[in-house]
Write an enzyme that holds these catalytic residues in place. Sequence first.
Site, mmCIF file in Angstrom:
data_model
loop_
_atom_site.group_PDB
_atom_site.id
_atom_site.type_symbol
_atom_site.label_atom_id
_atom_site.label_comp_id
_atom_site.label_asym_id
_atom_site.label_seq_id
_atom_site.Cartn_x
_atom_site.Cartn_y
_atom_site.Cartn_z
ATOM 1 N N LEU A 8 22.277 -1.182 3.115
ATOM 2 C CA LEU A 8 20.984 -1.248 3.810
ATOM 3 C C LEU A 8 21.033 -0.403 5.085
ATOM 4 O O LEU A 8 21.864 -0.632 5.963
ATOM 5 C CB LEU A 8 20.629 -2.692 4.146
ATOM 6 C CG LEU A 8 20.573 -3.647 2.950
ATOM 7 C CD1 LEU A 8 19.968 -4.981 3.375
ATOM 8 C CD2 LEU A 8 19.792 -3.051 1.790
ATOM 9 N N ALA A 10 17.780 1.059 6.468
ATOM 10 C CA ALA A 10 16.390 1.481 6.675
ATOM 11 C C ALA A 10 15.845 1.093 8.043
ATOM 12 O O ALA A 10 14.815 1.609 8.469
ATOM 13 C CB ALA A 10 15.500 0.893 5.582
ATOM 14 N N ARG A 15 16.869 -2.658 19.105
ATOM 15 C CA ARG A 15 17.692 -3.096 20.231
ATOM 16 C C ARG A 15 18.672 -2.018 20.711
ATOM 17 O O ARG A 15 19.348 -2.196 21.711
ATOM 18 C CB ARG A 15 18.444 -4.380 19.847
ATOM 19 C CG ARG A 15 17.517 -5.569 19.635
ATOM 20 C CD ARG A 15 18.195 -6.712 18.887
ATOM 21 N NE ARG A 15 18.181 -6.507 17.435
ATOM 22 C CZ ARG A 15 18.702 -7.344 16.536
ATOM 23 N NH1 ARG A 15 19.289 -8.469 16.950
ATOM 24 N NH2 ARG A 15 18.654 -7.082 15.236
ATOM 25 N N GLY A 84 12.153 -6.396 5.664
ATOM 26 C CA GLY A 84 13.262 -7.340 5.687
ATOM 27 C C GLY A 84 14.375 -6.933 4.734
ATOM 28 O O GLY A 84 14.202 -6.072 3.870
ATOM 29 N N GLY A 143 23.053 -15.130 11.402
ATOM 30 C CA GLY A 143 22.594 -16.201 10.529
ATOM 31 C C GLY A 143 23.688 -17.252 10.420
ATOM 32 O O GLY A 143 24.870 -16.920 10.431
ATOM 33 N N GLU A 157 18.553 -18.030 9.824
ATOM 34 C CA GLU A 157 18.597 -16.979 10.841
ATOM 35 C C GLU A 157 18.492 -17.593 12.239
ATOM 36 O O GLU A 157 17.844 -18.626 12.430
ATOM 37 C CB GLU A 157 17.449 -15.990 10.620
ATOM 38 C CG GLU A 157 17.616 -15.133 9.390
ATOM 39 C CD GLU A 157 18.936 -14.382 9.382
ATOM 40 O OE1 GLU A 157 19.148 -13.526 10.250
ATOM 41 O OE2 GLU A 157 19.777 -14.672 8.513
ATOM 42 N N ASN A 172 26.957 -15.875 8.901
ATOM 43 C CA ASN A 172 26.799 -14.983 7.758
ATOM 44 C C ASN A 172 27.151 -13.566 8.204
ATOM 45 O O ASN A 172 26.538 -13.038 9.130
ATOM 46 C CB ASN A 172 25.333 -15.047 7.295
ATOM 47 C CG ASN A 172 25.031 -14.024 6.221
ATOM 48 O OD1 ASN A 172 25.871 -13.737 5.378
ATOM 49 N ND2 ASN A 172 23.820 -13.489 6.246
ATOM 50 N N ALA A 384 49.846 37.345 35.583
ATOM 51 C CA ALA A 384 48.719 36.525 36.057
ATOM 52 C C ALA A 384 47.452 37.361 36.130
ATOM 53 O O ALA A 384 47.477 38.512 36.562
ATOM 54 C CB ALA A 384 49.045 35.964 37.435
ATOM 55 N N TYR A 391 34.530 42.503 24.866
ATOM 56 C CA TYR A 391 33.090 42.456 24.589
ATOM 57 C C TYR A 391 32.388 43.518 25.404
ATOM 58 O O TYR A 391 32.580 43.615 26.617
ATOM 59 C CB TYR A 391 32.592 41.057 24.978
ATOM 60 C CG TYR A 391 31.164 40.739 24.624
ATOM 61 C CD1 TYR A 391 30.682 40.989 23.341
ATOM 62 C CD2 TYR A 391 30.315 40.166 25.567
ATOM 63 C CE1 TYR A 391 29.371 40.672 23.009
ATOM 64 C CE2 TYR A 391 29.009 39.836 25.242
ATOM 65 C CZ TYR A 391 28.532 40.094 23.957
ATOM 66 O OH TYR A 391 27.245 39.770 23.627
HETATM 67 C C1 UD1 Z 1 21.464 -9.811 9.385
HETATM 68 C C2 UD1 Z 1 21.397 -11.107 8.577
HETATM 69 C C3 UD1 Z 1 22.140 -12.211 9.345
HETATM 70 C C4 UD1 Z 1 23.568 -11.774 9.557
HETATM 71 C C5 UD1 Z 1 23.648 -10.410 10.259
HETATM 72 C C6 UD1 Z 1 25.068 -9.901 10.225
HETATM 73 C C7 UD1 Z 1 19.262 -11.111 7.356
HETATM 74 C C8 UD1 Z 1 17.891 -11.634 7.300
HETATM 75 N N1 UD1 Z 1 20.012 -11.498 8.391
HETATM 76 O O1 UD1 Z 1 20.790 -10.027 10.601
HETATM 77 O O2 UD1 Z 1 22.131 -13.421 8.596
HETATM 78 O O3 UD1 Z 1 24.251 -12.771 10.328
HETATM 79 O O4 UD1 Z 1 22.820 -9.439 9.580
HETATM 80 O O5 UD1 Z 1 25.216 -8.721 10.962
HETATM 81 O O6 UD1 Z 1 19.672 -10.394 6.464
HETATM 82 N N2 UD1 Z 1 17.494 -3.291 7.085
HETATM 83 C C9 UD1 Z 1 16.795 -2.578 6.136
HETATM 84 N N3 UD1 Z 1 15.479 -2.887 5.889
HETATM 85 C C10 UD1 Z 1 14.833 -3.916 6.527
HETATM 86 C C11 UD1 Z 1 15.563 -4.646 7.489
HETATM 87 C C12 UD1 Z 1 16.895 -4.313 7.735
HETATM 88 O O7 UD1 Z 1 17.329 -1.662 5.528
HETATM 89 O O8 UD1 Z 1 13.665 -4.120 6.232
HETATM 90 C C13 UD1 Z 1 18.905 -2.951 7.339
HETATM 91 C C14 UD1 Z 1 19.159 -2.536 8.776
HETATM 92 O O9 UD1 Z 1 19.061 -1.131 8.890
HETATM 93 C C15 UD1 Z 1 20.582 -3.010 8.995
HETATM 94 C C16 UD1 Z 1 20.743 -4.182 8.046
HETATM 95 O O10 UD1 Z 1 19.690 -4.088 7.114
HETATM 96 O O11 UD1 Z 1 21.534 -2.013 8.648
HETATM 97 C C17 UD1 Z 1 20.664 -5.529 8.759
HETATM 98 O O12 UD1 Z 1 19.443 -5.646 9.437
HETATM 99 P P1 UD1 Z 1 19.340 -6.251 10.911
HETATM 100 O O13 UD1 Z 1 17.930 -6.216 11.327
HETATM 101 O O14 UD1 Z 1 20.344 -5.643 11.792
HETATM 102 O O15 UD1 Z 1 19.736 -7.780 10.603
HETATM 103 P P2 UD1 Z 1 20.352 -8.845 11.609
HETATM 104 O O16 UD1 Z 1 19.276 -9.376 12.478
HETATM 105 O O17 UD1 Z 1 21.526 -8.275 12.283
HETATM 106 CA CA CA Z 2 22.490 -6.325 12.298
#
Ligand code: UD1
Ligand code: CA
Length: 462
Positions: A8, A10, A15, A84, A143, A157, A172, A384, A391
């Site tokens: 993942l 995207a 932050r 998500g 989470g 979460e 998690n 030295a 050039y």
């Molecule tokens: C997520 C987990 C949380 C876990 C933590 C660990 C969920 C809902 N929560 O939270 O339980 O403890 O990671 O680090 O999964 N992303 C997408 N598409 C989206 C949203 C996110 O590709 O629509 C990708 C982000 O780019 C990132 C990853 O998913 O690489 C995690 O997303 P992020 O928003 O960082 O989740 P956390 O709040 O850290």
């Molecule tokens: Ca994260």
Amino acid sequence: MALEIIILAAGKGKRMHSALPKVLHKVANKPMLQHVIETANALSPKSINVVVGHMGQMVEQMLDTLPEDLKKLIKVVYQNEQLGTGHAVNCAMPNIDEQSDVLVLYGDTPLTPVDLLKDLVNQLGQKALCVLSAITDKPTGYGRIVRNGDFLKAIVEEKDASAEEKKITEINTGIVVGKASFFKKYLQKLTNNNAQGEYYLTDLAGLIAKDSPKDVGITIAPDFEILSGVNSKVQLAFVERLFQKRAANQLLEQGVTLADPNRIDIRGNLTCGEDVFIDINCIFEGDVTLGNNVVISAGCVIKNCSIGDGSVISPYTIMEDSQIKQRATIGPFARLRPGNVLEDEVHVGNFVECKKAHLGVGTKAGHLSYLGDATIGKDVNIGAGTITCNYDGANKFKTVIGDDVFIGSDSQLVAPVTVNNGVTIAAGTTVTKHIKMSDGALVLTRSKEVIKENYQRPHKKK
Ligand code: UD1
Ligand code: CA
């Protein structure tokens, strides 16, 4: 069972407060996503599906720089709206074979050890899903794993957790492996009925557990820190330090002496022979190879170089794409720009800059010189302030210097120019191609001296 991996990547990473998509931020000078892809590749998967969205084209550009064998495995999937982590995984599901095992990795968790993932995949067995958890006394932001006895009940979460649930120290990691068939079935059941209005991947575990608790396994990782996710620059800095600590420890275990393992940065592959000593605050980038008994002094920055046995690099030397043979002494404050070959026992001293220069065995350039596009023989003394004028404002030209040449201080060699073997260049000489010399000659160009007796220097008016 074939393994397919979904990464993942995207999210924007709000932050991080940065225009760059989060997964392109670098750890050890390599994008986090690339770390994750390399880890994924080490599991020999059938496919690696990277879900991109926010500035997806920029992420794709990075993927394009990866080696061909890796690129062959990668399929890019667009998640146009970041709804998500569950929604993101669902976007990749059409690529995934019904019979496969699916491992989900997050692009913002770059240091996950390969062996841990292998164990997790092995533990899936006949279960539908296996989540990787970890124990920490600082669970904020993660989470939480809510258990019912030994079984998983749900993953909650941070933003949805009750005060009681927030006290749970089992978190998690985000990493989960499962059977594709279960993913396909249960992803359809996710809702976005939660504090963030998102389709959480984490709800999958709760939904499956509700139907059949024993179908969901939990593996507790032995180390929480290494699985840290990066959501902010504070966490990025933490993960960088963790990476560097690991890299320094590996060197120590191989027998390298580090003046301080907390003050070395390795941003690539550093290979060391026996009895290497590295002083504080050195940075190694790309592929660097150090032979036996090499000394790297404080503050050196070394990129894509090989340094032969017994060579000593004095403090604050900067070098790139250069090959240094044995028992050379370089620096302090030397600068080697790309393309140099320094043969055995060469000495390059302070404020000497070399570029595309070949210095023969035993040749010395001790102070304040520029040697560019030059082929220099053996046992040459470069005085030295010697400059190769390579050039003319439009073109670069070569300087060729034979063996046993002595170049007096403050000389210029206006390229293209050749200095014969054994020639002596007097201090302050400007050598051009028009000077016809033979081996062993003395070359001297100096303007005639003029003396005015009792000279009155101009005085300022009072
Ligand atoms: C997520 C987990 C949380 C876990 C933590 C660990 C969920 C809902 N929560 O939270 O339980 O403890 O990671 O680090 O999964 N992303 C997408 N598409 C989206 C949203 C996110 O590709 O629509 C990708 C982000 O780019 C990132 C990853 O998913 O690489 C995690 O997303 P992020 O928003 O960082 O989740 P956390 O709040 O850290
Ligand atoms: Ca994260």
